[in-house]
Motif scaffolding. Structure first.
Motif, mmCIF file in Angstrom:
data_model
loop_
_atom_site.group_PDB
_atom_site.id
_atom_site.type_symbol
_atom_site.label_atom_id
_atom_site.label_comp_id
_atom_site.label_asym_id
_atom_site.label_seq_id
_atom_site.Cartn_x
_atom_site.Cartn_y
_atom_site.Cartn_z
ATOM 1 N N ARG A 159 -61.240 -28.897 37.203
ATOM 2 C CA ARG A 159 -61.206 -27.891 38.386
ATOM 3 C C ARG A 159 -62.640 -27.007 38.554
ATOM 4 O O ARG A 159 -62.871 -26.278 39.556
ATOM 5 C CB ARG A 159 -60.201 -26.881 37.644
ATOM 6 N N VAL A 160 -63.626 -27.181 37.656
ATOM 7 C CA VAL A 160 -64.824 -26.192 37.668
ATOM 8 C C VAL A 160 -65.975 -27.156 38.376
ATOM 9 O O VAL A 160 -66.577 -26.501 39.361
ATOM 10 C CB VAL A 160 -65.261 -25.875 36.187
ATOM 11 N N CYS A 161 -66.142 -28.400 38.013
ATOM 12 C CA CYS A 161 -67.122 -29.086 38.582
ATOM 13 C C CYS A 161 -66.964 -30.491 39.562
ATOM 14 O O CYS A 161 -67.565 -30.868 40.292
ATOM 15 C CB CYS A 161 -68.113 -29.708 37.666
ATOM 16 N N GLY A 162 -65.567 -30.844 39.754
ATOM 17 C CA GLY A 162 -65.232 -31.849 40.507
ATOM 18 C C GLY A 162 -65.299 -33.216 39.901
ATOM 19 O O GLY A 162 -65.213 -34.228 40.568
ATOM 20 N N PHE A 163 -65.545 -33.213 38.554
ATOM 21 C CA PHE A 163 -65.941 -34.714 38.054
ATOM 22 C C PHE A 163 -64.491 -35.324 37.788
ATOM 23 O O PHE A 163 -63.599 -34.444 37.285
ATOM 24 C CB PHE A 163 -66.552 -34.524 36.610
ATOM 25 N N HIS A 164 -64.534 -36.579 38.128
ATOM 26 C CA HIS A 164 -63.340 -37.121 38.108
ATOM 27 C C HIS A 164 -63.601 -38.152 36.568
ATOM 28 O O HIS A 164 -64.464 -39.127 36.726
ATOM 29 C CB HIS A 164 -63.044 -38.355 39.204
ATOM 30 N N GLY A 165 -62.898 -37.834 35.399
ATOM 31 C CA GLY A 165 -63.311 -38.639 34.370
ATOM 32 C C GLY A 165 -62.341 -38.118 33.339
ATOM 33 O O GLY A 165 -62.761 -37.282 32.508
ATOM 34 N N GLY A 166 -60.880 -38.330 33.107
ATOM 35 C CA GLY A 166 -60.060 -38.078 32.255
ATOM 36 C C GLY A 166 -58.985 -37.322 32.891
ATOM 37 O O GLY A 166 -58.782 -36.788 34.062
ATOM 38 N N THR A 167 -57.930 -37.005 31.931
ATOM 39 C CA THR A 167 -56.767 -36.299 32.492
ATOM 40 C C THR A 167 -57.046 -34.607 31.943
ATOM 41 O O THR A 167 -56.742 -34.428 30.730
ATOM 42 C CB THR A 167 -55.313 -36.902 31.870
ATOM 43 N N TYR A 168 -57.090 -33.964 32.850
ATOM 44 C CA TYR A 168 -57.288 -32.569 32.331
ATOM 45 C C TYR A 168 -56.257 -31.541 32.123
ATOM 46 O O TYR A 168 -56.069 -30.560 31.254
ATOM 47 C CB TYR A 168 -58.310 -31.735 33.365
ATOM 48 N N TRP A 169 -55.000 -32.023 32.986
ATOM 49 C CA TRP A 169 -53.582 -31.375 32.950
ATOM 50 C C TRP A 169 -52.788 -32.517 33.081
ATOM 51 O O TRP A 169 -53.004 -33.331 34.100
ATOM 52 C CB TRP A 169 -53.526 -30.395 33.768
ATOM 53 N N HIS A 170 -51.759 -32.553 32.224
ATOM 54 C CA HIS A 170 -50.834 -33.536 32.265
ATOM 55 C C HIS A 170 -49.159 -33.036 32.188
ATOM 56 O O HIS A 170 -49.163 -32.186 31.385
ATOM 57 C CB HIS A 170 -50.778 -34.343 30.953
ATOM 58 N N GLU A 171 -48.510 -33.333 33.577
ATOM 59 C CA GLU A 171 -47.313 -32.790 33.466
ATOM 60 C C GLU A 171 -47.294 -31.182 33.643
ATOM 61 O O GLU A 171 -46.423 -30.580 32.752
ATOM 62 C CB GLU A 171 -46.236 -33.550 32.696
ATOM 63 N N GLY A 172 -48.289 -30.637 34.219
ATOM 64 C CA GLY A 172 -48.353 -29.251 34.210
ATOM 65 C C GLY A 172 -48.772 -28.319 32.934
ATOM 66 O O GLY A 172 -48.994 -27.313 32.818
ATOM 67 N N LYS A 173 -49.426 -29.225 31.817
ATOM 68 C CA LYS A 173 -49.665 -28.593 30.624
ATOM 69 C C LYS A 173 -51.315 -29.237 30.457
ATOM 70 O O LYS A 173 -51.570 -30.068 30.681
ATOM 71 C CB LYS A 173 -49.033 -28.962 29.460
ATOM 72 N N PRO A 174 -52.220 -27.999 30.030
ATOM 73 C CA PRO A 174 -53.679 -28.543 29.771
ATOM 74 C C PRO A 174 -53.619 -29.620 28.652
ATOM 75 O O PRO A 174 -52.695 -29.395 27.740
ATOM 76 C CB PRO A 174 -54.430 -27.282 29.561
ATOM 77 N N THR A 175 -54.582 -30.468 28.736
ATOM 78 C CA THR A 175 -54.825 -31.458 27.671
ATOM 79 C C THR A 175 -56.037 -30.870 26.640
ATOM 80 O O THR A 175 -56.136 -31.851 25.652
ATOM 81 C CB THR A 175 -55.256 -32.845 28.149
#
Length: 105
Positions: free
Chosen positions: A23-39
């Motif tokens: 959400r901060v930089c737009g990098f596509h690399g990993g799952t930051y939020w899963h099913e509405g919860k932060p990882t």
């Protein structure tokens, strides 16, 4: 505040479900939020931690201000990568910002 309290507090901010773009930089690399919860994943690029540095309500202009401020600070500091060895040779910060979903711009 213990871990369970922090998790409960973060749930109020919501999510778009599963998010794979920082959400901060737009990098596509990993799952930051899963099913509405932060990882609690730290972005390889900007170093933001999901559920800590990216709390906001999707599409709410005022709640996204902190994310925008962090993004601006990171960019003004030169967009330094947390893991420089992962930075692609042809990396372009503006193209990466183009990956940001409208809710987090």
């Amino acid at each position: 505040m213990d871990r369970e309290d922090r998790i409960a507090e973060r749930e109020q901010y919501g999510s778009l479900g599963t998010e794979v773009v920082c959400r901060v930089c737009g990098f596509h690399g990993g799952t930051y939020w899963h099913e509405g919860k932060p990882t609690e994943l730290r972005c390889t690029c900007c170093g933001a931690e999901s559920g800590i540095d990216d709390l906001a309500i999707p599409g709410d202009w005022h709640s996204v201000e902190d994310i925008r401020a962090l993004r601006g600070y990171w960019a003004v500091q030169g967009g330094l990568w947390r893991l420089p060895e992962a930075r692609p040779r042809d990396w372009d910060i503006l193209k990466q910002f183009g990956n940001l979903p409208a809710e987090w711009r």
